[in-house]
Design a protein around this motif. Structure first.
Motif, mmCIF file in Angstrom:
data_model
loop_
_atom_site.group_PDB
_atom_site.id
_atom_site.type_symbol
_atom_site.label_atom_id
_atom_site.label_comp_id
_atom_site.label_asym_id
_atom_site.label_seq_id
_atom_site.Cartn_x
_atom_site.Cartn_y
_atom_site.Cartn_z
ATOM 1 N N TYR A 3 19.022 -5.129 -1.347
ATOM 2 C CA TYR A 3 17.661 -5.638 -1.211
ATOM 3 C C TYR A 3 16.903 -5.495 -2.531
ATOM 4 O O TYR A 3 16.164 -6.394 -2.938
ATOM 5 C CB TYR A 3 16.950 -4.877 -0.093
ATOM 6 C CG TYR A 3 15.612 -5.456 0.216
ATOM 7 C CD1 TYR A 3 15.500 -6.691 0.851
ATOM 8 C CD2 TYR A 3 14.446 -4.802 -0.156
ATOM 9 C CE1 TYR A 3 14.267 -7.243 1.110
ATOM 10 C CE2 TYR A 3 13.215 -5.351 0.101
ATOM 11 C CZ TYR A 3 13.125 -6.567 0.738
ATOM 12 O OH TYR A 3 11.898 -7.115 0.980
ATOM 13 N N PHE A 73 5.415 2.779 -7.430
ATOM 14 C CA PHE A 73 5.416 2.275 -6.054
ATOM 15 C C PHE A 73 6.753 2.569 -5.377
ATOM 16 O O PHE A 73 6.801 3.110 -4.269
ATOM 17 C CB PHE A 73 5.120 0.767 -6.073
ATOM 18 C CG PHE A 73 5.140 0.107 -4.714
ATOM 19 C CD1 PHE A 73 4.608 0.736 -3.597
ATOM 20 C CD2 PHE A 73 5.678 -1.158 -4.556
ATOM 21 C CE1 PHE A 73 4.614 0.116 -2.353
ATOM 22 C CE2 PHE A 73 5.693 -1.786 -3.319
ATOM 23 C CZ PHE A 73 5.158 -1.146 -2.213
ATOM 24 N N LEU A 77 8.673 5.235 -1.766
ATOM 25 C CA LEU A 77 9.489 4.699 -0.660
ATOM 26 C C LEU A 77 10.814 5.468 -0.566
ATOM 27 O O LEU A 77 11.212 6.137 -1.520
ATOM 28 C CB LEU A 77 9.770 3.213 -0.913
ATOM 29 C CG LEU A 77 8.537 2.314 -1.096
ATOM 30 C CD1 LEU A 77 8.965 0.906 -1.491
ATOM 31 C CD2 LEU A 77 7.708 2.269 0.170
ATOM 32 N N PRO A 78 11.498 5.331 0.553
ATOM 33 C CA PRO A 78 12.790 6.027 0.674
ATOM 34 C C PRO A 78 13.875 5.365 -0.177
ATOM 35 O O PRO A 78 14.794 4.736 0.336
ATOM 36 C CB PRO A 78 13.128 5.908 2.164
ATOM 37 C CG PRO A 78 11.959 5.326 2.821
ATOM 38 C CD PRO A 78 11.137 4.648 1.798
ATOM 39 N N VAL A 79 13.710 5.472 -1.452
ATOM 40 C CA VAL A 79 14.668 4.896 -2.398
ATOM 41 C C VAL A 79 15.041 5.985 -3.393
ATOM 42 O O VAL A 79 14.155 6.658 -3.917
ATOM 43 C CB VAL A 79 14.039 3.730 -3.200
ATOM 44 C CG1 VAL A 79 15.081 3.046 -4.049
ATOM 45 C CG2 VAL A 79 13.376 2.742 -2.287
ATOM 46 N N ASN B 76 11.771 8.945 4.489
ATOM 47 C CA ASN B 76 11.799 8.123 5.696
ATOM 48 C C ASN B 76 10.965 8.735 6.802
ATOM 49 O O ASN B 76 10.487 8.034 7.688
ATOM 50 C CB ASN B 76 13.249 8.001 6.183
ATOM 51 C CG ASN B 76 13.700 6.571 6.205
ATOM 52 O OD1 ASN B 76 12.991 5.697 6.693
ATOM 53 N ND2 ASN B 76 14.870 6.322 5.667
ATOM 54 N N PHE B 99 8.248 -6.178 2.303
ATOM 55 C CA PHE B 99 9.064 -5.514 1.284
ATOM 56 C C PHE B 99 9.350 -4.057 1.670
ATOM 57 O O PHE B 99 10.506 -3.634 1.702
ATOM 58 C CB PHE B 99 8.336 -5.578 -0.072
ATOM 59 C CG PHE B 99 9.050 -4.855 -1.184
ATOM 60 C CD1 PHE B 99 10.211 -5.374 -1.729
ATOM 61 C CD2 PHE B 99 8.567 -3.652 -1.687
ATOM 62 C CE1 PHE B 99 10.881 -4.704 -2.748
ATOM 63 C CE2 PHE B 99 9.230 -2.982 -2.706
ATOM 64 C CZ PHE B 99 10.390 -3.518 -3.240
ATOM 65 N N VAL B 100 8.297 -3.332 1.993
ATOM 66 C CA VAL B 100 8.513 -1.904 2.296
ATOM 67 C C VAL B 100 9.274 -1.714 3.614
ATOM 68 O O VAL B 100 9.980 -0.727 3.792
ATOM 69 C CB VAL B 100 7.200 -1.071 2.311
ATOM 70 C CG1 VAL B 100 6.511 -1.112 0.978
ATOM 71 C CG2 VAL B 100 6.257 -1.537 3.393
ATOM 72 N N GLU B 102 11.835 -3.011 4.607
ATOM 73 C CA GLU B 102 13.291 -2.999 4.388
ATOM 74 C C GLU B 102 13.821 -1.596 4.080
ATOM 75 O O GLU B 102 15.009 -1.339 4.189
ATOM 76 C CB GLU B 102 13.671 -3.930 3.227
ATOM 77 C CG GLU B 102 13.326 -5.386 3.456
ATOM 78 C CD GLU B 102 14.257 -6.050 4.454
ATOM 79 O OE1 GLU B 102 15.377 -5.566 4.643
ATOM 80 O OE2 GLU B 102 13.830 -7.064 5.050
ATOM 81 N N PHE B 103 12.921 -0.704 3.651
ATOM 82 C CA PHE B 103 13.375 0.613 3.199
ATOM 83 C C PHE B 103 13.322 1.679 4.302
ATOM 84 O O PHE B 103 13.996 2.686 4.207
ATOM 85 C CB PHE B 103 12.536 1.089 2.005
ATOM 86 C CG PHE B 103 12.692 0.200 0.806
ATOM 87 C CD1 PHE B 103 13.791 0.326 -0.030
ATOM 88 C CD2 PHE B 103 11.760 -0.787 0.513
ATOM 89 C CE1 PHE B 103 13.945 -0.492 -1.129
ATOM 90 C CE2 PHE B 103 11.901 -1.613 -0.581
ATOM 91 C CZ PHE B 103 13.001 -1.468 -1.409
ATOM 92 N N PHE B 104 12.458 1.443 5.293
ATOM 93 C CA PHE B 104 12.264 2.476 6.317
ATOM 94 C C PHE B 104 13.129 2.203 7.544
ATOM 95 O O PHE B 104 13.181 1.069 8.033
ATOM 96 C CB PHE B 104 10.785 2.541 6.731
ATOM 97 C CG PHE B 104 9.882 3.074 5.663
ATOM 98 C CD1 PHE B 104 9.856 4.431 5.372
ATOM 99 C CD2 PHE B 104 9.060 2.235 4.936
ATOM 100 C CE1 PHE B 104 9.026 4.934 4.380
ATOM 101 C CE2 PHE B 104 8.225 2.716 3.939
ATOM 102 C CZ PHE B 104 8.212 4.077 3.664
#
Lengths: 219, 290
Positions: A3, A73, A77-79, B76, B99-100, B102-104
């Motif tokens: 993604y 940003f 996030l969980p990245v 998460n 967009f966000v 997709e990450f959670f």
């Protein structure tokens, strides 16, 4: 990670399209109309375009990331930092492969002489390897010193890469009497499979350094 | 595991500032208010919790896990609202949400859409066109839309108008009621913390100066007003933030229960008055160290 790659890919696609869609016919129109269009001049000028495509895409992409505080940003996030870096490095690798793949197929299509297009492809692959290493170093530099400091250096490097063939040509041909054919022959006489393997290994090593650097960088 | 966050001996050194010996445990189902003046280290502490800054030493465990080794998993389960809000400025609110998402793992699109409506955030506006308050609201909407078990907020109400500020605080106050959820909120606006926090920790010059349940703290800290001679010297000397004015003297005690019996007579004679303090008074007393 896929993604993230999709998110980052816009600039890379744009630059690749620019390179293969515009640069190819515009800059080489006259050469394409000759008896064997795969001339040394053509191959010699393609290398800087590879740097233009990849380094240019990275430069613009990082500029946009900087402008929009993209890293700040993403880090909310969980990245993992490794996801971000691997996505970027894979995109660069893909861009180089697409560029080289496109032109190698094009060489085979437009040239009737294998003794021309085989070394031409080798020359391009070796340039691709150099481009990978430079881009990896660029990322490490950006993550360590910030875009603002490294960005200026990239412009100078890019200008050097684009403009250097002219003085190099003059110097080699006029002063030393070495022809471009000889340069290309010397370059492709290296075992480019081994060179490529070494360069890709170095690229992956630099990717690990970039991950570590981004992890340690202040938000 | 009774604590949702366990912070042990954190240390981070900058040129001219050291965050030192930070140890805190945050119980489940609770709200911790991190109070301190500007530059005390609140943001640094929070960024360490979110693994945006690496400490020189110390450890952080969130949900019983080493937060650095499990940062993807931790983020998460954490809703984060930073001091500054960062989004891709050229993208719309709707794009940002997609967009966000997709990450959670537990993203709730319906919840996000509801919050956008509740907070009156335009979906079609570019994020760079949003006001500071609306950016905070968008951050909150994102933070709440993935069903977090812990909310970490760094000065979320700074710059918000009173109406929205009240709404945000109410939202946070009721957040742990869902069960097993906690909030860490930093602010130098002590009024916000007073409204919602169960526990308070005062961070002064990079160190935890005081950390206690809020109600317990406010029951121990009292302002004592007394006429000359009404209070023995050995008692008045223990008071902080001492002032002398035309009606007499005043000071703050940090241990009112121990003093209550001793001053009972004076209170009965109306020579001594006891007054509640607020967290602002505590902060000022700690900062000035009088």
């Amino acid at each position: 990670m896929i993604y993230l790659m999709k998110k980052f890919s816009f600039i890379f696609i744009l630059y690749l399209l620019l390179a293969v869609g515009l640069v190819f016919p515009l800059f080489n129109y006259d050469r394409l109309t000759g008896p064997d269009p795969l001339t040394l001049n053509f191959v010699f000028t393609l290398a800087p375009y590879l740097f233009f495509v990849v380094l240019g895409a990275v430069y613009i992409h990082e500029q946009l990331e900087q402008k929009s505080n993209g890293y700040a940003f993403l880090r909310t996030l969980p990245v993992k930092a490794s996801d971000i870096v691997v996505a970027k490095f894979l995109l660069v690798l893909l861009s180089v492969l697409i560029y080289i793949g496109f032109y190698c197929v094009a060489f085979a299509k437009i040239s009737t002489n294998p003794s021309y297009w085989k070394p031409s492809c080798s020359f391009l692959i070796i340039n691709g390897n150099i481009c990978l290493i430079l881009t990896a170093l660029l990322y490490v530099g950006i993550f360590r010193y910030g875009y603002n400091k490294v960005g200026k250096f990239v412009v100078l490097l890019w200008l050097f890469i684009v403009l250097s063939p002219i003085p190099i040509n003059i110097f080699l041909l006029k002063r030393l009497g070495i022809s471009r054919r000889e340069i290309i022959e010397r370059v492709v006489s290296l075992n480019w499979v081994i060179v490529t393997l070494v360069c890709v290994a170095l690229y992956l090593l630099l990717m690990r350094v970039a991950i570590k650097t981004l992890e340690e960088a202040k938000a | 595991m009774n604590h949702i966050v366990e912070i042990d001996n954190l240390r981070k050194v900058y040129k001219g500032f050291t965050l030192d010996n930070i140890s805190l445990n945050i119980p489940k189902d609770s709200i911790l208010g991190l109070i301190g003046p500007n530059g005390a280290g609140k943001t640094t502490t929070i960024k360490i919790l979110m693994d945006m800054i690496q400490p020189q030493s110390g450890s952080v465990r969130i949900f019983g896990m080493d937060h650095r080794k499990n940062i993807k998993h931790v983020r998460n389960r954490v809703g984060y609202v930073g001091e500054e809000q960062h989004f891709y400025g050229d993208k719309t609110v709707a794009w940002t949400g997609k967009f966000v998402s997709e990450f959670f793992d537990n993203w709730d699109t319906n919840m996000f859409q509801k919050l956008l409506t509740d907070f009156t955030i335009s979906r079609t506006k570019k994020t760079k066109e949003l006001s500071k308050g609306t950016k905070v609201k968008l951050s909150l909407a994102i933070a709440l839309s993935h069903n977090p078990e812990l909310m970490i907020l760094d000065e979320p109400t700074a710059g918000l108008d009173p109406v929205i500020r009240r709404e945000v605080l109410e939202l946070l106050r009721t957040f742990p009621e869902d069960g097993n959820k906690s909030v860490i909120i930093s602010s130098h606006i002590t009024d916000d913390i007073t409204r919602i926090a169960d526990y308070v920790a005062f961070l002064i010059e990079g160190k935890i100066a005081l950390s206690e349940p809020k109600d317990e703290l406010l029951s121990k800290w009292k302002r004592i007003h007394y006429k000359d001679g009404a209070l023995e010297d050995r008692i008045s000397n223990t008071l902080t933030s001492q002032k002398t004015h035309m009606f007499g003297n005043s000071g703050i005690t940090m241990d009112y229960p121990a003093l209550k019996e001793v001053i009972a007579e004076g209170v009965a004679r109306e020579e001594i008055k006891v007054e509640n303090v607020d967290l602002d008074d505590v902060l000022i007393a700690l900062v000035k160290g009088e």
